[in-house]
Design a protein around this motif. Structure first.
Motif, short mmCIF file in Angstrom:
data_model
loop_
_atom_site.label_atom_id
_atom_site.label_comp_id
_atom_site.label_asym_id
_atom_site.label_seq_id
_atom_site.Cartn_x
_atom_site.Cartn_y
_atom_site.Cartn_z
N GLY A 43 -0.19 15.21 -22.17
CA GLY A 43 0.13 16.63 -22.07
C GLY A 43 -0.64 17.31 -20.96
O GLY A 43 -0.10 18.15 -20.23
N GLU A 44 -1.90 16.94 -20.81
CA GLU A 44 -2.72 17.51 -19.74
C GLU A 44 -2.12 17.22 -18.36
O GLU A 44 -2.17 18.06 -17.47
CB GLU A 44 -4.14 16.93 -19.82
N LEU A 45 -1.55 16.02 -18.19
CA LEU A 45 -0.92 15.66 -16.92
C LEU A 45 0.18 16.65 -16.55
O LEU A 45 0.31 17.06 -15.39
CB LEU A 45 -0.34 14.24 -17.01
N PHE A 46 0.98 17.07 -17.52
CA PHE A 46 2.07 18.00 -17.27
C PHE A 46 1.58 19.42 -16.98
O PHE A 46 2.31 20.23 -16.42
CB PHE A 46 3.02 18.05 -18.47
N ILE A 48 -13.36 7.76 -26.00
CA ILE A 48 -12.28 8.74 -25.94
C ILE A 48 -12.06 9.20 -24.51
O ILE A 48 -10.92 9.31 -24.04
CB ILE A 48 -12.59 9.93 -26.87
N LEU A 49 -13.15 9.46 -23.77
CA LEU A 49 -13.02 9.86 -22.37
C LEU A 49 -12.34 8.77 -21.54
O LEU A 49 -11.52 9.06 -20.67
CB LEU A 49 -14.40 10.17 -21.79
N ALA A 50 -12.70 7.52 -21.80
CA ALA A 50 -12.10 6.41 -21.05
C ALA A 50 -10.61 6.28 -21.36
O ALA A 50 -9.78 6.09 -20.45
CB ALA A 50 -12.83 5.11 -21.37
N VAL A 51 -10.25 6.39 -22.63
CA VAL A 51 -8.83 6.30 -23.02
C VAL A 51 -8.05 7.47 -22.45
O VAL A 51 -6.91 7.31 -21.98
CB VAL A 51 -8.70 6.23 -24.55
N SER A 52 -8.64 8.65 -22.45
CA SER A 52 -7.99 9.82 -21.88
C SER A 52 -7.68 9.60 -20.40
O SER A 52 -6.56 9.87 -19.93
CB SER A 52 -8.87 11.05 -22.06
N ALA A 53 -8.67 9.10 -19.67
CA ALA A 53 -8.48 8.87 -18.24
C ALA A 53 -7.43 7.79 -17.99
O ALA A 53 -6.57 7.94 -17.11
CB ALA A 53 -9.81 8.47 -17.61
N ALA A 54 -7.49 6.71 -18.76
CA ALA A 54 -6.51 5.64 -18.58
C ALA A 54 -5.09 6.13 -18.90
O ALA A 54 -4.12 5.75 -18.22
CB ALA A 54 -6.86 4.46 -19.49
N SER A 55 -4.97 6.98 -19.90
CA SER A 55 -3.65 7.54 -20.25
C SER A 55 -3.10 8.38 -19.11
O SER A 55 -1.89 8.30 -18.79
CB SER A 55 -3.75 8.39 -21.52
N LEU A 56 -3.96 9.17 -18.46
CA LEU A 56 -3.52 9.97 -17.32
C LEU A 56 -3.03 9.09 -16.18
O LEU A 56 -2.02 9.38 -15.53
CB LEU A 56 -4.67 10.86 -16.85
N ILE A 57 -3.76 8.02 -15.90
CA ILE A 57 -3.39 7.13 -14.80
C ILE A 57 -2.03 6.49 -15.06
O ILE A 57 -1.13 6.49 -14.21
CB ILE A 57 -4.46 6.06 -14.60
N LEU A 58 -1.86 5.94 -16.25
CA LEU A 58 -0.59 5.28 -16.59
C LEU A 58 0.56 6.28 -16.61
O LEU A 58 1.67 5.96 -16.15
CB LEU A 58 -0.71 4.58 -17.93
N ALA A 69 0.83 -1.21 0.00
CA ALA A 69 0.00 0.00 0.00
C ALA A 69 0.86 1.25 0.00
O ALA A 69 0.58 2.23 -0.69
CB ALA A 69 -0.93 0.00 1.21
N ALA A 70 1.94 1.21 0.79
CA ALA A 70 2.82 2.38 0.83
C ALA A 70 3.51 2.59 -0.50
O ALA A 70 3.70 3.72 -0.95
CB ALA A 70 3.86 2.19 1.95
N THR A 71 3.89 1.48 -1.16
CA THR A 71 4.51 1.61 -2.46
C THR A 71 3.56 2.22 -3.47
O THR A 71 3.93 3.07 -4.27
CB THR A 71 4.98 0.22 -2.95
N LEU A 72 2.29 1.77 -3.43
CA LEU A 72 1.30 2.30 -4.35
C LEU A 72 1.06 3.79 -4.10
O LEU A 72 0.87 4.57 -5.02
CB LEU A 72 -0.01 1.52 -4.18
N GLN A 80 0.81 9.04 -14.85
CA GLN A 80 1.14 9.37 -13.45
C GLN A 80 2.00 8.29 -12.83
O GLN A 80 2.86 8.55 -12.01
CB GLN A 80 -0.15 9.54 -12.64
N ARG A 81 1.74 7.03 -13.23
CA ARG A 81 2.47 5.91 -12.62
C ARG A 81 3.91 5.80 -13.13
O ARG A 81 4.81 5.48 -12.36
CB ARG A 81 1.70 4.61 -12.94
N PHE A 82 4.14 6.11 -14.41
CA PHE A 82 5.44 5.81 -15.00
C PHE A 82 6.30 7.04 -15.30
O PHE A 82 7.50 6.91 -15.50
CB PHE A 82 5.25 5.00 -16.29
N LEU A 83 5.71 8.22 -15.36
CA LEU A 83 6.49 9.42 -15.67
C LEU A 83 6.82 10.17 -14.38
O LEU A 83 5.97 10.32 -13.50
CB LEU A 83 5.72 10.33 -16.62
#
Length: 391
Positions: free
Chosen positions: A309-312, A250-260, A4-7, A262-265
């Protein structure tokens, strides 16, 4: 270290109030997919022309301007929690009205009410996060809010895709329900408001802070591009003869892209201005691809680019605005900065519909990409102008 702490990563140690607010807003986000469909509803369900739909959406945007200012005033005077509950409940009433409308005039009045309520809860939500976090932790706190909203957005997009096959008005029913659920959670779980003696707050010369006004100008251009994407993509799909349900995917893919992303960048390791410049570059790339897209596969590729890009971009503007504000005036500072969204929501429907009508999708999205590139190039100039004054 536990799993949990790692997540949790950079979000460890954030205040309980931040987590409560994030959960509440995520609940609301699950149903908050109506705005991209509002233009389509006006055209398909009520027979409005493209120009009429653009004008009605512009009226909605204009109504959000006093909504945001009212939210900032109430946040500093009435209290954060009370203001959030008031705004969400009002949004639920307006959404239900839209769903039950049978004439164009009725839906226009409901849309105006929705605009007047739409931004009330934003300044107190953003101010609450700033109130309970140190400046160094605010990018992580706002990032957590963005990640939670994105996670909920995956469900929102899929739900929108499913419901849009039946009757688009059910989207507004779902949004009204989640607004009420969010209001209940905030009222029950968020710490009670602390009123100042006599309910008075010290005066704040918000409109005399030149750095805030400059940030407002840059944020307005960003918000306009963002709102053009939200409003213009469903209409672009309609122009290309693609199904309405494509907007939900498109909304679902946008949200999934933001999540991924956040996790890897490692976005948090960048300073605000460098992050914003990178974000605008990615946003511009996605908009260029959108300009020439003719099938869902290409639209989804473009979505990944502008979503990363929105994430940044988004959390950095909030971090900068909250950092300029004194504690007792944070709600009002964030409300004035948030006017960028009211202005954008007023302007974007007009620019989207006019550019689509006279220049086509290529003209709309290439001009938006050019604006994004310009803002990326200007970030060193913004860095100098927004630097704190010397002793």
């Amino acid at each position: 270290m536990s799993a949990a702490a790692t997540l949790a990563g950079p979000w460890r140690g954030l205040s309980r109030a931040v987590w409560i607010l994030v959960v509440a807003r995520a609940v609301n986000r699950i149903g908050a997919f109506t705005l991209p469909f509002l233009g389509v509803v006006l055209v398909v369900e009520f027979g409005a022309s493209l120009g009429e739909a653009g004008l009605i959406l512009a009226v909605f945007g204009a109504a959000t301007v006093p909504s945001r200012l009212l939210g900032g005033q109430l946040a500093d005077r009435l209290g954060r929690r009370r203001t959030i509950v008031l705004g969400l409940t009002s949004c639920a009433v307006a959404q239900a009205w839209i769903a039950l409308s049978s004439t164009l005039w009725s839906v226009v009045l409901a849309t105006v009410l929705l605009g007047l309520a739409f931004e009330i809860y934003e300044p107190p939500s953003q101010a609450t996060i700033a109130d309970v976090t140190e400046p160094a932790d605010r990018p992580a706190a706002y990032g957590l809010l963005g990640a939670a909203m994105a996670a909920a957005g995956v469900l929102a997009g899929l739900l929108a895709a499913a419901v849009s096959h039946w009757d688009l008005r059910w989207l507004f029913v779902a949004d009204a329900i989640t607004c009420l659920a969010c209001a209940v959670l905030v009222a029950v779980a968020l710490p009670a408001d602390v009123r100042r003696d006599g309910g008075q707050t010290p005066p704040v010369a918000v409109w005399r802070d030149r750095r805030l006004l400059l940030l407002l100008a840059g944020g307005t251009v960003f918000a306009t591009i963002y709102m053009q994407v939200i409003i213009g993509l469903p209409l672009t799909l309609l122009e290309q003869g693609l199904p309405e349900s494509g907007t939900g995917f498109i909304l679902a893919v946008s949200a999934a892209s933001l999540i991924l992303a956040q996790r890897f960048l490692r976005v948090q390791s960048l300073d605000d201005f460098r992050s914003i410049a990178i974000g605008y570059g990615l946003l511009a790339a996605g908009l260029v691809v959108t300009a020439f897209a003719q099938n869902m596969t290409v639209f989804l590729l473009a979505t990944v680019l502008w979503s990363v890009g929105e994430l940044f971009l988004l959390t950095r503007y909030l971090t900068q605005a909250s950092g300029l504000a004194p504690g007792h005036g944070r709600g009002r500072y964030l409300a004035v900065f948030g006017l960028s969204w009211g202005i954008a929501t007023t302007v974007a429907p007009l620019t989207v519909t006019q550019l689509l009508q006279y220049a086509g999708p290529e003209g709309l999205w290439l001009s938006s990409a050019a604006a994004a590139v310009t803002l990326a190039v200007l970030q060193p100039w913004f860095r100098r102008r927004l630097a704190p004054a010397g002793p």
